[in-house]
Design a protein around this motif. Structure first.
Motif, PDB file in Angstrom:
ATOM      1  N   ARG A   1       0.870  -1.245   0.054  1.00 36.71           N
ATOM      2  CA  ARG A   1      -0.049  -0.102   0.092  1.00 36.71           C
ATOM      3  C   ARG A   1       1.025   1.333   0.088  1.00 36.71           C
ATOM      4  O   ARG A   1       1.970   1.207   0.543  1.00 36.71           O
ATOM      5  CB  ARG A   1      -1.008  -0.042   1.319  1.00 36.71           C
ATOM      6  N   PRO A   2       0.398   2.386  -0.432  1.00 43.69           N
ATOM      7  CA  PRO A   2       1.082   3.513  -0.613  1.00 43.69           C
ATOM      8  C   PRO A   2       1.563   4.080   0.897  1.00 43.69           C
ATOM      9  O   PRO A   2       2.765   4.583   1.104  1.00 43.69           O
ATOM     10  CB  PRO A   2       0.050   4.799  -0.775  1.00 43.69           C
ATOM     11  N   ASP A   3       0.851   3.585   2.101  1.00 44.84           N
ATOM     12  CA  ASP A   3       1.236   4.006   3.372  1.00 44.84           C
ATOM     13  C   ASP A   3       2.356   3.071   4.084  1.00 44.84           C
ATOM     14  O   ASP A   3       2.540   2.908   5.276  1.00 44.84           O
ATOM     15  CB  ASP A   3       0.026   4.148   4.316  1.00 44.84           C
ATOM     16  N   LEU A   4       2.781   1.850   3.374  1.00 46.31           N
ATOM     17  CA  LEU A   4       3.662   1.270   3.518  1.00 46.31           C
ATOM     18  C   LEU A   4       5.036   1.309   2.792  1.00 46.31           C
ATOM     19  O   LEU A   4       6.033   0.484   2.837  1.00 46.31           O
ATOM     20  CB  LEU A   4       3.308  -0.496   3.323  1.00 46.31           C
ATOM     21  N   ALA A   5       4.821   2.520   1.969  1.00 50.88           N
ATOM     22  CA  ALA A   5       6.105   2.763   0.945  1.00 50.88           C
ATOM     23  C   ALA A   5       7.142   3.682   1.667  1.00 50.88           C
ATOM     24  O   ALA A   5       6.806   4.203   2.909  1.00 50.88           O
ATOM     25  CB  ALA A   5       5.510   3.345  -0.230  1.00 50.88           C
ATOM     26  N   THR A   6       8.157   3.688   0.953  1.00 52.33           N
ATOM     27  CA  THR A   6       9.271   4.853   1.262  1.00 52.33           C
ATOM     28  C   THR A   6       9.487   5.533  -0.062  1.00 52.33           C
ATOM     29  O   THR A   6       8.498   5.694  -0.960  1.00 52.33           O
ATOM     30  CB  THR A   6      10.506   4.224   1.456  1.00 52.33           C
ATOM     31  N   SER A   7      10.048   6.608  -0.043  1.00 52.04           N
ATOM     32  CA  SER A   7      10.190   7.370  -1.237  1.00 52.04           C
ATOM     33  C   SER A   7      10.683   6.640  -2.423  1.00 52.04           C
ATOM     34  O   SER A   7      11.257   5.640  -2.526  1.00 52.04           O
ATOM     35  CB  SER A   7      11.630   8.458  -1.181  1.00 52.04           C
TER      36      SER A   7
ATOM     37  N   HIS B   1       8.875  -0.010   1.820  1.00 52.49           N
ATOM     38  CA  HIS B   1       9.813   0.437   2.949  1.00 52.49           C
ATOM     39  C   HIS B   1      10.479  -0.589   3.489  1.00 52.49           C
ATOM     40  O   HIS B   1       9.829  -1.708   3.786  1.00 52.49           O
ATOM     41  CB  HIS B   1       8.882   1.352   4.203  1.00 52.49           C
ATOM     42  N   GLY B   2      11.727  -0.286   3.802  1.00 53.26           N
ATOM     43  CA  GLY B   2      12.683  -1.262   4.481  1.00 53.26           C
ATOM     44  C   GLY B   2      12.153  -2.046   5.829  1.00 53.26           C
ATOM     45  O   GLY B   2      12.236  -3.105   5.689  1.00 53.26           O
ATOM     46  N   GLY B   3      11.464  -1.122   6.320  1.00 51.72           N
ATOM     47  CA  GLY B   3      11.037  -1.586   7.672  1.00 51.72           C
ATOM     48  C   GLY B   3       9.969  -2.338   7.598  1.00 51.72           C
ATOM     49  O   GLY B   3       9.633  -3.367   8.366  1.00 51.72           O
ATOM     50  N   ALA B   4       9.100  -2.090   6.417  1.00 53.24           N
ATOM     51  CA  ALA B   4       7.785  -3.127   6.343  1.00 53.24           C
ATOM     52  C   ALA B   4       8.392  -4.518   5.890  1.00 53.24           C
ATOM     53  O   ALA B   4       7.745  -5.201   6.422  1.00 53.24           O
ATOM     54  CB  ALA B   4       7.044  -2.383   5.270  1.00 53.24           C
TER      55      ALA B   4
ATOM     56  N   PHE C   1      18.688  -6.371   1.700  1.00 56.18           N
ATOM     57  CA  PHE C   1      17.814  -5.973   0.739  1.00 56.18           C
ATOM     58  C   PHE C   1      18.219  -6.161  -0.748  1.00 56.18           C
ATOM     59  O   PHE C   1      19.499  -5.592  -0.926  1.00 56.18           O
ATOM     60  CB  PHE C   1      17.411  -4.458   0.968  1.00 56.18           C
TER      61      PHE C   1
ATOM     62  N   PRO D   1       3.346  10.976   4.330  1.00 54.58           N
ATOM     63  CA  PRO D   1       2.356  10.002   3.905  1.00 54.58           C
ATOM     64  C   PRO D   1       3.260   8.592   3.599  1.00 54.58           C
ATOM     65  O   PRO D   1       2.082   7.729   3.104  1.00 54.58           O
ATOM     66  CB  PRO D   1       2.229  10.805   2.323  1.00 54.58           C
ATOM     67  N   LEU D   2       4.150   8.169   4.055  1.00 54.25           N
ATOM     68  CA  LEU D   2       4.757   7.059   3.927  1.00 54.25           C
ATOM     69  C   LEU D   2       4.525   6.196   5.165  1.00 54.25           C
ATOM     70  O   LEU D   2       3.925   6.317   5.981  1.00 54.25           O
ATOM     71  CB  LEU D   2       6.123   7.384   3.309  1.00 54.25           C
ATOM     72  N   PHE D   3       5.383   5.086   5.254  1.00 55.84           N
ATOM     73  CA  PHE D   3       5.389   4.157   6.402  1.00 55.84           C
ATOM     74  C   PHE D   3       5.540   4.741   7.571  1.00 55.84           C
ATOM     75  O   PHE D   3       4.774   4.490   8.712  1.00 55.84           O
ATOM     76  CB  PHE D   3       6.164   2.688   5.932  1.00 55.84           C
TER      77      PHE D   3
ATOM     78  N   MET E   1      12.391  -1.938  14.114  1.00 53.90           N
ATOM     79  CA  MET E   1      13.284  -1.825  12.825  1.00 53.90           C
ATOM     80  C   MET E   1      12.940  -0.948  11.961  1.00 53.90           C
ATOM     81  O   MET E   1      13.653  -0.237  11.175  1.00 53.90           O
ATOM     82  CB  MET E   1      13.346  -3.416  12.344  1.00 53.90           C
ATOM     83  N   ALA E   2      11.695  -0.828  11.784  1.00 51.60           N
ATOM     84  CA  ALA E   2      11.000   0.241  10.770  1.00 51.60           C
ATOM     85  C   ALA E   2      11.271   1.610  11.350  1.00 51.60           C
ATOM     86  O   ALA E   2      11.527   2.376  10.573  1.00 51.60           O
ATOM     87  CB  ALA E   2       9.518   0.125  10.631  1.00 51.60           C
TER      88      ALA E   2
ATOM     89  N   ASP F   1      14.997   2.045  10.499  1.00 55.70           N
ATOM     90  CA  ASP F   1      15.371   2.255   9.337  1.00 55.70           C
ATOM     91  C   ASP F   1      15.046   3.689   8.735  1.00 55.70           C
ATOM     92  O   ASP F   1      15.791   3.968   7.944  1.00 55.70           O
ATOM     93  CB  ASP F   1      14.474   1.164   8.568  1.00 55.70           C
TER      94      ASP F   1
ATOM     95  N   THR G   1      18.584   1.118   1.807  1.00 55.40           N
ATOM     96  CA  THR G   1      19.306   0.431   2.530  1.00 55.40           C
ATOM     97  C   THR G   1      19.596  -1.181   2.036  1.00 55.40           C
ATOM     98  O   THR G   1      18.710  -1.638   1.488  1.00 55.40           O
ATOM     99  CB  THR G   1      18.218   0.042   3.909  1.00 55.40           C
ATOM    100  N   THR G   2      21.023  -1.481   2.413  1.00 54.44           N
ATOM    101  CA  THR G   2      21.298  -2.809   1.799  1.00 54.44           C
ATOM    102  C   THR G   2      21.295  -3.780   2.981  1.00 54.44           C
ATOM    103  O   THR G   2      21.134  -5.057   2.719  1.00 54.44           O
ATOM    104  CB  THR G   2      22.662  -2.791   1.079  1.00 54.44           C
TER     105      THR G   2
END
Lengths: 135, 135, 135, 135
Positions: free
Chosen positions: A38-44, A49-52, A84, B13-15, B54-55, B58, B77-78
């Motif tokens: 979802r958009p609210d699980l994303a990063t830029s 998102h890595g955390g997700a 990742f 608007p992100l995670f 973690m999120a 991150d 993030t790698t």
């Protein structure tokens, strides 16, 4: 209620529920889940998102441990390491498959592979779960 | 708009926004954030979910890297490794402090210490950020 | 014989002895060691092998845990995570400083910073030690 | 001289040589090695030292990356994470199998499973290798 349904119900009001983690398969050796990006699980950049990824995997590995716990025991994650490798775009679904690398009396080790819809490996999460019994 | 405000707006608007991450301080050497342990960020036992630590971290480490990026560069993030040491109860606030261990041309390494309200160290997250330039 | 001397004697016939790990300071909170970057500890390019950093740190963190163990208990490393940041040249000496991040009844977490002679941070190793008692 | 022989010769005077790492199989997807658990590779309790597992795996993963490098490129480990699960006794031989999880232009990720003679999984090491080209 099946064990799968019981576990779904248990995580629904918690962080996995907020993220929309969907448990698909649960056995003592393997746990599979899906999650919509979802958009609210994303990063830029409109990717997950890595955390997700890490929270998704942590959920699957903990569920796998719970399935293996002796009666009365509890578990907590003591360690989690993630690499990742590829992105997953908003609007697609990622699939996580957690398998047990070690199921001991004191610790369990689970590894989760997360693939995107194109079948590419996005992240690998390896975690240690401590088994706690009240002695 | 200050850099802190711009970054707050960017992640809202992100995670991190979904989780309620609040950026408190941002500099090239250090990023500090706070997060309320809401019930929907918890795991069984009414404590912060491992994935939420973690999120949260991150996010802080990525923000720290962004602040150090040369113009036109991006970061991802790698790798991320976490040790969990103590719980944080629902209704309390955790504080994360990310500091740069290494700021190179190709990679940066950030480490985040997350403390609970009692001042106890709950988790340590160490992550590697790849710096990507379009050459 | 001091505790430091006893620990030096204990590790001398083991892997740390093969590598030339020299314990310099031992306390319940902190362990410091030195190691000469010999050619047979190197990788291609005449710098310290990644594995040698990890083995050096694993030694310091385990020694730190041993110092904190209750009578009759033993310890084993369950997890170790390393970030590599800068090289150390053959012929120079690296210094490792391990500090306790967590000293619990069941697990301890130690972090080792390894610097080269120029004072640059080469590697950070964070490890979890399980405390085992025969109950 | 085959590629395997060339790689054996290259690592012989370095840290893997000191430890007695024996390369058995090398391909772009998989590297296999063996190592005798000598007393001077052990920790207390006459089992393989945690650092020796990590150094063994680091060698196999780096060799695997070298086999995949484009002409003129070099590699360095940026990160390594290990879970320890079972011991390997002095006098026995451990086998490490490294497989590529990701082979990108900028980074490669290798995972090494180390088994003891009884076929038990002792350690899992996941490492990120940076690919460096002089541009």
């Amino acid at each position: 209620m099946t064990e799968l349904d019981a576990l779904k119900k248990r995580i629904a009001p918690l962080f996995p529920g907020l993220m929309g983690v969907d448990l698909v398969e649960v056995s003592p050796e393997r746990v599979v889940g899906k999650m919509l990006v979802r958009p609210d699980l994303a990063t830029s950049g409109n990717t997950l998102h890595g955390g997700a990824y890490m929270a998704f995997a942590d959920t699957l590995g903990a569920v796998g441990t719970v399935v293996n716990l002796p009666p009365g025991a509890r578990t907590t994650t003591t360690d989690s390491s993630t690499k990742f490798m590829a992105p997953a775009a908003v609007g697609t679904t990622v699939t996580g498959e957690a398998t047990a690398l070690h199921r001991g009396r004191t610790t369990m080790v689970w590894q989760t592979l997360i693939h995107n819809e194109a079948g590419k490996l996005c992240a690998v999460v390896t975690q240690t779960q401590l088994v706690m019994t009240d002695r």
